[in-house]
Design a protein around this motif. Structure first.
Motif, PDB file in Angstrom:
ATOM      1  N   VAL A 162       2.202  -5.427  -8.585  1.00 41.31           N
ATOM      2  CA  VAL A 162       2.868  -5.451  -7.273  1.00 41.31           C
ATOM      3  C   VAL A 162       2.956  -6.883  -6.736  1.00 41.31           C
ATOM      4  O   VAL A 162       3.985  -7.287  -6.190  1.00 41.31           O
ATOM      5  N   ALA A 163       1.889  -7.658  -6.893  1.00 40.04           N
ATOM      6  CA  ALA A 163       1.896  -9.038  -6.416  1.00 40.04           C
ATOM      7  C   ALA A 163       2.994  -9.853  -7.097  1.00 40.04           C
ATOM      8  O   ALA A 163       3.686 -10.653  -6.454  1.00 40.04           O
ATOM      9  N   ALA A 164       3.169  -9.651  -8.389  1.00 37.76           N
ATOM     10  CA  ALA A 164       4.214 -10.379  -9.115  1.00 37.76           C
ATOM     11  C   ALA A 164       5.595  -9.986  -8.621  1.00 37.76           C
ATOM     12  O   ALA A 164       6.476 -10.840  -8.451  1.00 37.76           O
ATOM     13  N   ALA A 165       5.796  -8.702  -8.361  1.00 40.26           N
ATOM     14  CA  ALA A 165       7.091  -8.241  -7.861  1.00 40.26           C
ATOM     15  C   ALA A 165       7.427  -8.902  -6.528  1.00 40.26           C
ATOM     16  O   ALA A 165       8.591  -9.234  -6.256  1.00 40.26           O
ATOM     17  N   THR A 166       6.409  -9.115  -5.707  1.00 40.64           N
ATOM     18  CA  THR A 166       6.613  -9.750  -4.401  1.00 40.64           C
ATOM     19  C   THR A 166       7.243 -11.130  -4.551  1.00 40.64           C
ATOM     20  O   THR A 166       8.062 -11.544  -3.711  1.00 40.64           O
ATOM     21  N   CYS A 167       6.881 -11.836  -5.604  1.00 41.61           N
ATOM     22  CA  CYS A 167       7.325 -13.222  -5.789  1.00 41.61           C
ATOM     23  C   CYS A 167       8.760 -13.345  -6.296  1.00 41.61           C
ATOM     24  O   CYS A 167       9.302 -14.457  -6.354  1.00 41.61           O
TER      25      CYS A 167
ATOM     26  N   GLN B 271      10.748   0.672  -5.570  1.00 41.44           N
ATOM     27  CA  GLN B 271      10.483   2.101  -5.429  1.00 41.44           C
ATOM     28  C   GLN B 271       9.347   2.513  -6.368  1.00 41.44           C
ATOM     29  O   GLN B 271       9.049   1.822  -7.344  1.00 41.44           O
ATOM     30  N   ARG B 272       8.748   3.642  -6.089  1.00 45.53           N
ATOM     31  CA  ARG B 272       7.597   4.090  -6.876  1.00 45.53           C
ATOM     32  C   ARG B 272       7.965   4.337  -8.328  1.00 45.53           C
ATOM     33  O   ARG B 272       7.158   4.078  -9.230  1.00 45.53           O
ATOM     34  N   GLU B 273       9.172   4.806  -8.596  1.00 46.42           N
ATOM     35  CA  GLU B 273       9.581   5.070  -9.970  1.00 46.42           C
ATOM     36  C   GLU B 273       9.644   3.768 -10.770  1.00 46.42           C
ATOM     37  O   GLU B 273       9.178   3.695 -11.911  1.00 46.42           O
ATOM     38  N   GLU B 274      10.219   2.727 -10.151  1.00 44.30           N
ATOM     39  CA  GLU B 274      10.287   1.435 -10.834  1.00 44.30           C
ATOM     40  C   GLU B 274       8.889   0.851 -11.011  1.00 44.30           C
ATOM     41  O   GLU B 274       8.578   0.264 -12.061  1.00 44.30           O
ATOM     42  N   LEU B 275       8.040   1.004  -9.992  1.00 42.41           N
ATOM     43  CA  LEU B 275       6.666   0.503 -10.117  1.00 42.41           C
ATOM     44  C   LEU B 275       5.951   1.182 -11.275  1.00 42.41           C
ATOM     45  O   LEU B 275       5.248   0.513 -12.052  1.00 42.41           O
ATOM     46  N   ALA B 276       6.119   2.473 -11.426  1.00 48.35           N
ATOM     47  CA  ALA B 276       5.479   3.195 -12.536  1.00 48.35           C
ATOM     48  C   ALA B 276       5.937   2.642 -13.875  1.00 48.35           C
ATOM     49  O   ALA B 276       5.138   2.498 -14.826  1.00 48.35           O
ATOM     50  N   GLN B 277       7.221   2.299 -13.982  1.00 48.81           N
ATOM     51  CA  GLN B 277       7.736   1.723 -15.227  1.00 48.81           C
ATOM     52  C   GLN B 277       7.119   0.354 -15.497  1.00 48.81           C
ATOM     53  O   GLN B 277       6.753   0.026 -16.631  1.00 48.81           O
ATOM     54  N   ARG B 278       6.969  -0.438 -14.437  1.00 52.00           N
ATOM     55  CA  ARG B 278       6.361  -1.761 -14.595  1.00 52.00           C
ATOM     56  C   ARG B 278       4.893  -1.640 -14.997  1.00 52.00           C
ATOM     57  O   ARG B 278       4.403  -2.419 -15.816  1.00 52.00           O
TER      58      ARG B 278
ATOM     59  N   ALA C  15       0.819  -1.213   0.000  1.00 49.80           N
ATOM     60  CA  ALA C  15       0.000   0.000   0.000  1.00 49.80           C
ATOM     61  C   ALA C  15       0.850   1.258   0.000  1.00 49.80           C
ATOM     62  O   ALA C  15       0.505   2.253  -0.650  1.00 49.80           O
ATOM     63  N   ARG C  16       1.978   1.225   0.694  1.00 54.23           N
ATOM     64  CA  ARG C  16       2.808   2.436   0.783  1.00 54.23           C
ATOM     65  C   ARG C  16       3.414   2.819  -0.560  1.00 54.23           C
ATOM     66  O   ARG C  16       3.866   3.960  -0.757  1.00 54.23           O
ATOM     67  N   LEU C  17       3.419   1.892  -1.516  1.00 57.20           N
ATOM     68  CA  LEU C  17       3.916   2.208  -2.854  1.00 57.20           C
ATOM     69  C   LEU C  17       2.962   3.119  -3.615  1.00 57.20           C
ATOM     70  O   LEU C  17       3.352   3.787  -4.565  1.00 57.20           O
TER      71      LEU C  17
ATOM     72  N   ASP D  14      -1.661 -10.941  -0.318  1.00 60.89           N
ATOM     73  CA  ASP D  14      -1.732  -9.822   0.618  1.00 60.89           C
ATOM     74  C   ASP D  14      -1.206  -8.540  -0.026  1.00 60.89           C
ATOM     75  O   ASP D  14      -1.769  -7.454   0.171  1.00 60.89           O
ATOM     76  N   SER D  15      -0.128  -8.669  -0.805  1.00 55.60           N
ATOM     77  CA  SER D  15       0.420  -7.514  -1.517  1.00 55.60           C
ATOM     78  C   SER D  15      -0.576  -6.993  -2.542  1.00 55.60           C
ATOM     79  O   SER D  15      -0.726  -5.773  -2.723  1.00 55.60           O
ATOM     80  N   TYR D  16      -1.241  -7.905  -3.222  1.00 60.85           N
ATOM     81  CA  TYR D  16      -2.286  -7.554  -4.191  1.00 60.85           C
ATOM     82  C   TYR D  16      -3.349  -6.696  -3.501  1.00 60.85           C
ATOM     83  O   TYR D  16      -3.729  -5.622  -3.987  1.00 60.85           O
ATOM     84  N   MET D  17      -3.813  -7.158  -2.367  1.00 61.32           N
ATOM     85  CA  MET D  17      -4.864  -6.444  -1.633  1.00 61.32           C
ATOM     86  C   MET D  17      -4.380  -5.079  -1.144  1.00 61.32           C
ATOM     87  O   MET D  17      -5.084  -4.077  -1.247  1.00 61.32           O
ATOM     88  N   GLY D  18      -3.161  -5.045  -0.615  1.00 64.64           N
ATOM     89  CA  GLY D  18      -2.624  -3.784  -0.114  1.00 64.64           C
ATOM     90  C   GLY D  18      -2.413  -2.764  -1.214  1.00 64.64           C
ATOM     91  O   GLY D  18      -2.720  -1.579  -1.049  1.00 64.64           O
ATOM     92  N   ALA D  19      -1.889  -3.210  -2.362  1.00 64.58           N
ATOM     93  CA  ALA D  19      -1.670  -2.292  -3.479  1.00 64.58           C
ATOM     94  C   ALA D  19      -2.989  -1.742  -3.992  1.00 64.58           C
ATOM     95  O   ALA D  19      -3.106  -0.544  -4.322  1.00 64.58           O
TER      96      ALA D  19
END
Length: 311
Positions: free
Chosen positions: A276-281, A293-300, A38-40, A242-247
């Motif tokens: 986000v869930a995939a990144a967790t794995c 980081q948020r910048e990398e998440l935006a790229q993904r 969620a913090r992402l 859980d990451s899926y839900m939080g994101a």
């Protein structure tokens, strides 16, 4: 102004065994994964839960350094909840080797006044009675979310129905949805979840993605099938749900306007949650979520849009 998300779940010490290796006594728990995800997407979220006096202080400091509000996590004399899980080569299948309930077993949540005002209430994977106890204290929440687990659906059938009747979004994986609905068809199971009360339901299909269900005002059921991120060599799927839900909750803090998010916002949230869930794995435990980081998440997210044309 963004809404605020309150996340409740287990805070644990995990031992993880997968075909890719092993991690001993690492930070875990449904609340931890959801909060880090969620913090992402949001700066307005807090975590509630309980730990024992053995919980390493460095874990608390690490969470706070990532922007997770930990001041409402209770510390009680005794052991922190601990879980040991072993995954098969098909990592959709896992076995619980050992569980230590610790201080979580008898802890009674009482939310402070300031947390009752959070607009989004997120009950991650704990028992249905504990989830319901948390949600009924969220007096001013306009969007309530709950995740489920097969064993608790079986053991706490009455509370499962009670919980479904008080949430706006229910999340289950295929096995859980089949157990609840009595159907082997995931689409029919999604329909039955909506019949139980929530406005939205998500059935997660593991490495095959997820399906979002919503009953519109005219009674028609709308579906959005989101594929999974193409993950070539997953190391550890623990916490992905859980990451899926939080994101998803983190994204929805930007969409809630004194009521339910709309269909397009939910579709976008599901796609982001999938990334986000995939990144967790990709790494063991919470390592990926701490480093992402948020910048990398935006790229993904941009790459996922290009792959799937979901928006």
């Amino acid at each position: 102004m963004p809404a605020k998300a309150l996340i409740y779940g287990t805070i644990a010490i995990d031992t993880l065994i997968t075909p890719a290796g092993r991690a001993n006594s690492v930070l875990g728990g449904s609340g931890i994964y959801a909060a880090l995800a969620a913090r992402l997407l949001s700066d307005d979220m807090a975590l509630v839960g309980v730990v024992g006096t053995d919980f390493p202080k460095e874990y608390t400091l690490a969470m706070q350094a990532r922007g997770v509000d930990m001041q409402h996590v209770a510390c009680v004399e005794g052991e922190t909840f601990a879980w040991t899980g072993k995954y098969e080569h098909d990592m959709n299948n896992r076995t619980t080797v050992k569980t230590v309930e610790g201080v979580q077993e008898h802890w009674q949540m009482k939310l402070p006044t300031q947390l009752r005002n959070y607009e989004i209430a997120v009950a991650t994977n704990v028992t249905p009675p504990l989830q319901y106890r948390m949600l009924e204290q969220c007096d001013h929440a306009c969007f309530r979310m709950a995740d489920f687990m097969k064993s608790w659906i079986i053991r706490e059938r009455e509370y499962t129905h009670k919980l479904l009747g008080c949430v706006d979004l229910a999340l289950m994986n295929d096995e859980e949805a089949r157990e609840f609905s009595g159907s082997d068809d995931s689409i029919e199971a999604g329909y039955k979840l909506l019949d139980a009360g929530p406005s939205y339901a998500i059935v997660k299909h593991g490495s095959a993605g997820s399906t979002l269900f919503h009953r519109a005002d005219n009674g028609k059921v709308m579906l959005f099938r989101c594929p999974a991120w193409p993950l070539m060599h997953p190391a550890d799927p623990t916490g992905a749900g859980d990451s899926y839900m939080g994101a998803l909750a983190g994204y929805l803090t930007h969409c809630i306007k004194q009521g339910l998010p709309d269909w397009e916002d939910m579709k976008t949230g599901v796609a982001i949650a999938t990334v986000v869930a995939a990144a967790t794995c990709e790494k063991f435990g919470t390592v990926s979520l701490f480093s992402l980081q948020r910048e990398e998440l935006a790229q993904r997210i941009a790459s996922f849009k290009a792959m799937t044309n979901w928006h």
